[in-house]
Structures are given as C-alpha cells and as structure tokens.
Design a protein around this motif. Structure first.
Motif, PDB file in Angstrom:
ATOM      1  N   ALA A  46       1.750   1.039  -1.474  1.00 52.77           N
ATOM      2  CA  ALA A  46       2.041  -0.489   0.032  1.00 52.77           C
ATOM      3  C   ALA A  46       2.974   1.104   0.844  1.00 52.77           C
ATOM      4  O   ALA A  46       2.074   1.503   1.992  1.00 52.77           O
ATOM      5  CB  ALA A  46       2.995  -1.060   0.008  1.00 52.77           C
ATOM      6  N   ALA A  47       3.628   1.822   0.569  1.00 51.47           N
ATOM      7  CA  ALA A  47       4.169   2.832   1.367  1.00 51.47           C
ATOM      8  C   ALA A  47       2.880   4.292   1.554  1.00 51.47           C
ATOM      9  O   ALA A  47       3.033   4.168   2.903  1.00 51.47           O
ATOM     10  CB  ALA A  47       5.463   3.873   0.549  1.00 51.47           C
ATOM     11  N   ARG A  48       2.531   4.197   0.714  1.00 51.74           N
ATOM     12  CA  ARG A  48       1.726   5.280   1.129  1.00 51.74           C
ATOM     13  C   ARG A  48       0.628   5.042   1.814  1.00 51.74           C
ATOM     14  O   ARG A  48       0.051   5.505   2.854  1.00 51.74           O
ATOM     15  CB  ARG A  48       1.463   5.922  -0.393  1.00 51.74           C
ATOM     16  CG  ARG A  48      -0.258   6.834  -0.497  1.00 51.74           C
ATOM     17  CD  ARG A  48      -0.299   7.353  -1.523  1.00 51.74           C
ATOM     18  NE  ARG A  48       0.528   7.703  -3.009  1.00 51.74           N
ATOM     19  CZ  ARG A  48       1.150   9.290  -2.311  1.00 51.74           C
ATOM     20  NH1 ARG A  48       1.023  10.129  -2.115  1.00 51.74           N
ATOM     21  NH2 ARG A  48       2.671   9.299  -3.855  1.00 51.74           N
ATOM     22  N   ARG A  49      -0.412   3.881   1.598  1.00 50.80           N
ATOM     23  CA  ARG A  49      -1.211   3.078   2.210  1.00 50.80           C
ATOM     24  C   ARG A  49      -1.302   3.237   3.482  1.00 50.80           C
ATOM     25  O   ARG A  49      -1.290   3.659   4.628  1.00 50.80           O
ATOM     26  CB  ARG A  49      -1.662   1.690   1.950  1.00 50.80           C
ATOM     27  CG  ARG A  49      -3.139   1.622   2.868  1.00 50.80           C
ATOM     28  CD  ARG A  49      -4.155   2.570   2.078  1.00 50.80           C
ATOM     29  NE  ARG A  49      -4.544   2.604   1.311  1.00 50.80           N
ATOM     30  CZ  ARG A  49      -5.093   1.884   0.158  1.00 50.80           C
ATOM     31  NH1 ARG A  49      -5.763   0.484   0.835  1.00 50.80           N
ATOM     32  NH2 ARG A  49      -5.520   2.095  -0.831  1.00 50.80           N
ATOM     33  N   LEU A  50       0.163   2.683   4.046  1.00 48.92           N
ATOM     34  CA  LEU A  50       1.245   2.470   5.102  1.00 48.92           C
ATOM     35  C   LEU A  50       1.289   3.602   5.365  1.00 48.92           C
ATOM     36  O   LEU A  50       1.300   4.100   7.139  1.00 48.92           O
ATOM     37  CB  LEU A  50       2.295   1.856   5.350  1.00 48.92           C
ATOM     38  CG  LEU A  50       2.457   0.389   5.256  1.00 48.92           C
ATOM     39  CD1 LEU A  50       3.370  -0.350   4.837  1.00 48.92           C
ATOM     40  CD2 LEU A  50       1.351  -0.907   6.216  1.00 48.92           C
ATOM     41  N   ALA A  51       1.586   4.841   5.207  1.00 49.14           N
ATOM     42  CA  ALA A  51       1.978   5.879   6.113  1.00 49.14           C
ATOM     43  C   ALA A  51       0.792   6.628   6.068  1.00 49.14           C
ATOM     44  O   ALA A  51       0.234   7.409   7.577  1.00 49.14           O
ATOM     45  CB  ALA A  51       2.494   6.870   4.780  1.00 49.14           C
ATOM     46  N   GLU A  52      -0.751   6.187   5.376  1.00 51.29           N
ATOM     47  CA  GLU A  52      -1.572   7.528   5.824  1.00 51.29           C
ATOM     48  C   GLU A  52      -2.501   6.822   6.531  1.00 51.29           C
ATOM     49  O   GLU A  52      -3.029   6.959   7.477  1.00 51.29           O
ATOM     50  CB  GLU A  52      -2.472   7.048   4.331  1.00 51.29           C
ATOM     51  CG  GLU A  52      -1.948   7.666   3.720  1.00 51.29           C
ATOM     52  CD  GLU A  52      -2.799   7.819   1.534  1.00 51.29           C
ATOM     53  OE1 GLU A  52      -2.666   8.520   0.319  1.00 51.29           O
ATOM     54  OE2 GLU A  52      -3.334   6.989   1.380  1.00 51.29           O
ATOM     55  N   ARG A  53      -2.688   5.137   6.736  1.00 55.78           N
ATOM     56  CA  ARG A  53      -3.642   4.978   7.505  1.00 55.78           C
ATOM     57  C   ARG A  53      -2.521   4.599   9.324  1.00 55.78           C
ATOM     58  O   ARG A  53      -3.004   4.790  10.397  1.00 55.78           O
ATOM     59  CB  ARG A  53      -3.911   3.099   7.628  1.00 55.78           C
ATOM     60  CG  ARG A  53      -3.885   3.167   6.047  1.00 55.78           C
ATOM     61  CD  ARG A  53      -5.717   2.930   6.421  1.00 55.78           C
ATOM     62  NE  ARG A  53      -6.383   2.185   5.246  1.00 55.78           N
ATOM     63  CZ  ARG A  53      -7.400   1.334   5.310  1.00 55.78           C
ATOM     64  NH1 ARG A  53      -8.081   2.133   6.371  1.00 55.78           N
ATOM     65  NH2 ARG A  53      -8.282   1.282   4.019  1.00 55.78           N
TER      66      ARG A  53
END
Length: 438
Positions: A46-53
C-alpha cells in the motif's frame, strides 16, 4: 486500550537475518497525506503504490514492531498462485479465475521488486507439492485433482517412488505438483521490501498506534511519543484491525506454529538423499506443512491454536509442547535425523472468518482496510495492499473491480464463551480426524 503484537523472539526466519539498522521511531506532532498502519506484505504494498501514484505526497508507514518481525515474516515461505483449497470449491467459476489472476499479479509484482532491488531472500520459482500420507490424505488429493481439472490448471501426479527422491523420505504415498508457487525466505523478503521503499515514504518502526480519533475531516493517530494527523488511514493490520474498533466480532485470531532444524551438515545431506529447496503442503488442510530450505534446514509446520490475546495467549510451556509435536512429525518422516535439534519454534497470528470471506474496502470516511487473509497472506497481502491504495485515491482498474468482486463482509461470530469453546472443539476435532496425516 490497544492489544499489541507480542513478539516471542523465537522466529527462525528473523533470527538468521543480519542485524537491522537502528529503528526510527515517531515523535512530536506530524502531518501526512496518507498513513498506513502495519508494515507486512499489505502495508508495504500500500505504501509503495501510494508513493508511486502520488509522488508529491507524504506517506507514513508505521508499525508496532520492526519490519519482518510480525506475521508476514513468520509464514512458511510460500507465495501461492492457486486459490486456497476452500476457495477452489466456490461455485462461481469467475470468482476462482479472478482470485487466480490477483494472486499471479502479486507474484509478478514481487518478482519485479526482487529483481529490481536484488533482494536476497531465496526467491525461487519451484512450484509446490500437495502431499498425502494415508487413505484420508489420498481422498483429499483425489478431490483436489478434480478441482484442478475443473479449473483447467496444470498439475502433475507424483507417485511415492518419484516423490521420495525429492523429499528424501518415503513417508508420503502420493502428491500433486503444481508449478505456479514461489518459495522464499519471508523475513528476508519483507525486510528487503521495507528497505527499498520510495523516497516519499517515511517509515516508523517500534511505534505502536494506541488510539485513532476523528478530528474534523482528518484522523488523529496517537503514538507513545507523538501524534500523526492525516485525512486518510489505511489499515494493513490483519487481525489487529479489530483493536481499532473495526470488524470486532467478525475475525478469528488463530496461530499456527513452525519449527526448523539447524542447517544439515555435508554428511547429513548425503544421508538425506533428497533435493534442496522444495515445499509441501498437506492434502488434508489440518496436516503438516514440510519444507527443505535452500540453506539445508528442514521446516515442520502444524498445530493450530485459537489465540484471543494473540501471542500473549502462548507461553513457553505451550511452545515446548508444540516443539515436541514437531519432533514427532520430524522423526516420523526422517528417523535417521532423530538427533538433529529443532533450533527455533515460533508462531504467527493470522485472521480467519467463519464464512471464509476476506474484507477489502472502506470502513468509514477516510479509513480503509484489507483484513482477513484466511491463511494465504503473502500473495493476498501484496495484491490487496496495492489495490487498497488505489481505492483510497480512486484509481479504478480491472484488478480493483476484481478484488471487490471476490471480497465481502466476514460473518459475525457467536459471543464468548461459545466462540472460544467452539473454535477449540473444531481445532481439536480437525487434529483428531487428520492424525494419520500429521
């Protein structure tokens, strides 16, 4: 009062890792665009996806423990593509195909991250065996074969003689091999993922969140030495989701236990005469999971316990009894290795539901959760965590629609003391029925 994870300091996967860098704990009054609670497979994704988006957003990932100390670093090291045995029996073919697609998406994501960051975690595409010992296991295996044919997935029946050359024991009568499972060292993988997050993710370890309260359009999260204010909270907290007041009477905390040996010596490996780096799950779900790791350790996993107080429900006496059960399973399979000690015995808590339904979605305004993996956490946590981030920022996709299709509301549990008595009876009954497969 939030009941927190209680690390037993006995997880073999974590214990063999190199010493982690000092943890960074949260302090003072802080603000974030998103806060993710829980740094297991789901929280990391979740943290990775939020940071990428949202590259200009500040994402905070917070965990009560060190990364890889929790349940994600304690599993048996399988990343399984096939739906769980119970899910395979779902009457809706689309449901099963969507689960399969989601799990394979998770494996693809993890494969890419392992490659990109050169995470040393024994990651290997070797498939898995589902093994039977006696007549009960064989009947379950026949049922599994029928389900696989219905699903249209590749598999191979492995008879005892061929199987013994892989496992180094003729204890198992037959197995079904499926090629899509990956094996790994879970604590090493989880730590590697945590060490390679995007720059706009701030990670706070050993920072338990004691309280969540709404403050206008935002949420205020209370830790021991400070507060976090954010408009959106993502709970990647599995069974601990109920500690924040959500899904309180819908999740069952269950702990399953594993033990492993020290690495086999060269002489012991020659006596063993099997292969390295394979994994076997039981045809009868209450049976024994068995692994030979890439670094020569034999891992045994069986024994389940209802743990209403999580790890605090387990004491040293219980762990010693569990280790004794694992010694029996080890000696039954490898009598020549009766003198090899089990160096670590550990448990991991996960959430199951009575209707075998995973929860995914919005709990209330600004609060989202993926909870209840029903015992298949590595793939499910990875894919559900990333898609929960998409849900929080309203980034629609076919995968998001698929996960909403296959999830729902876990059913209500009966009240105590009936719940505890019922779960204890069911676990005891399953162990007795599966005694020939242990």
């Amino acid at each position: 009062m939030i009941a927190l994870p209680n690390d037993d300091r006995s997880c073999g996967w974590y214990d063999v890792l190199t010493t982690a860098a000092p943890s960074k704990k949260m302090s003072g009054e802080q603000n974030a665009d998103f806060v993710v609670i829980g740094a297991g497979f789901a929280g990391l994704a979740a943290a990775r996806r939020l940071a990428e988006r949202q590259p200009n957003a500040r994402i905070v990932l917070v965990d009560a423990q060190r990364i890889a100390e929790g349940a994600s670093g304690r599993n048996s090291g399988f990343v399984i593509d096939l739906p769980h045995k119970f899910a395979l029996e779902h009457p809706d073919p689309a449901h099963k195909q969507k689960l399969l697609s989601l799990n394979r998406s998770a494996i693809s994501q993890l494969q890419q991250l392992v490659d990109d960051y050169q995470i040393d975690c024994q990651w290997s595409a070797v498939g898995k065996y589902q093994g039977a010992v006696g007549a009960r296991g064989q009947a379950h295996l026949d049922h599994f074969e029928a389900l696989m044919k219905d699903l249209g997935e590749p598999f191979r029946v492995v008879e005892q003689t061929e199987l013994a050359k892989v496992l180094g024991t003729n204890y198992y009568s037959r197995a079904i091999f499926t090629p899509g499972t990956y094996l790994m060292q879970p604590a090493a993988l989880v730590r590697g993922l945590g060490n390679n997050l995007p720059e706009n993710v701030d990670v706070f370890e050993q920072t338990p969140i004691r309280k969540i309260q709404q403050q206008g359009q935002k949420w205020l999260l209370h830790a021991d030495d400070g507060t976090l204010k954010t408009p959106k909270v993502l709970l990647a907290t599995s069974i601990f989701t109920r500690e924040f007041g959500y899904l309180k009477n819908r999740l069952l905390p269950v702990m399953t236990f594993a033990s492993w040996t020290r690495p086999l010596s060269d002489a012991e490996l020659e006596r063993y005469q099997g292969e390295l780096n394979w994994g076997l799950t039981p045809a009868d779900h209450a049976g024994t999971t068995l692994r030979m790791t890439a670094d020569r350790r034999i891992l045994i996993r069986n024994t389940y316990k209802h743990v209403p107080k999580y790890a605090a429900s387990v004491n040293d006496q219980t762990r010693q009894w569990v280790q004794g059960e694992h010694y029996k399973a080890l000696r039954a399979r490898y009598p020549d290795f009766a003198d090899i000690p089990l160096t670590h015995t550990w448990g991991g808590v996960y959430a199951i539901s009575r209707n075998f339904t995973n929860f995914f979605g919005q709990l209330e305004n600004g609060v989202y959760a993926s909870a209840c993996d029903n015992g298949v956490g590595a793939a499910w946590g990875t894919v559900s965590g990333g898609l929960l981030a998409d849900l929080a920022i309203q980034a629609d996709s076919q995968a998001l629609q698929d996960i909403q299709y296959v999830t729902g509301m876990p059913s209500l549990n009966p009240p105590e003391p009936f719940l505890g008595l019922g779960v204890k009876f069911r676990i005891g009954l399953a162990k007795w029925q599966s005694r020939s497969e242990l």
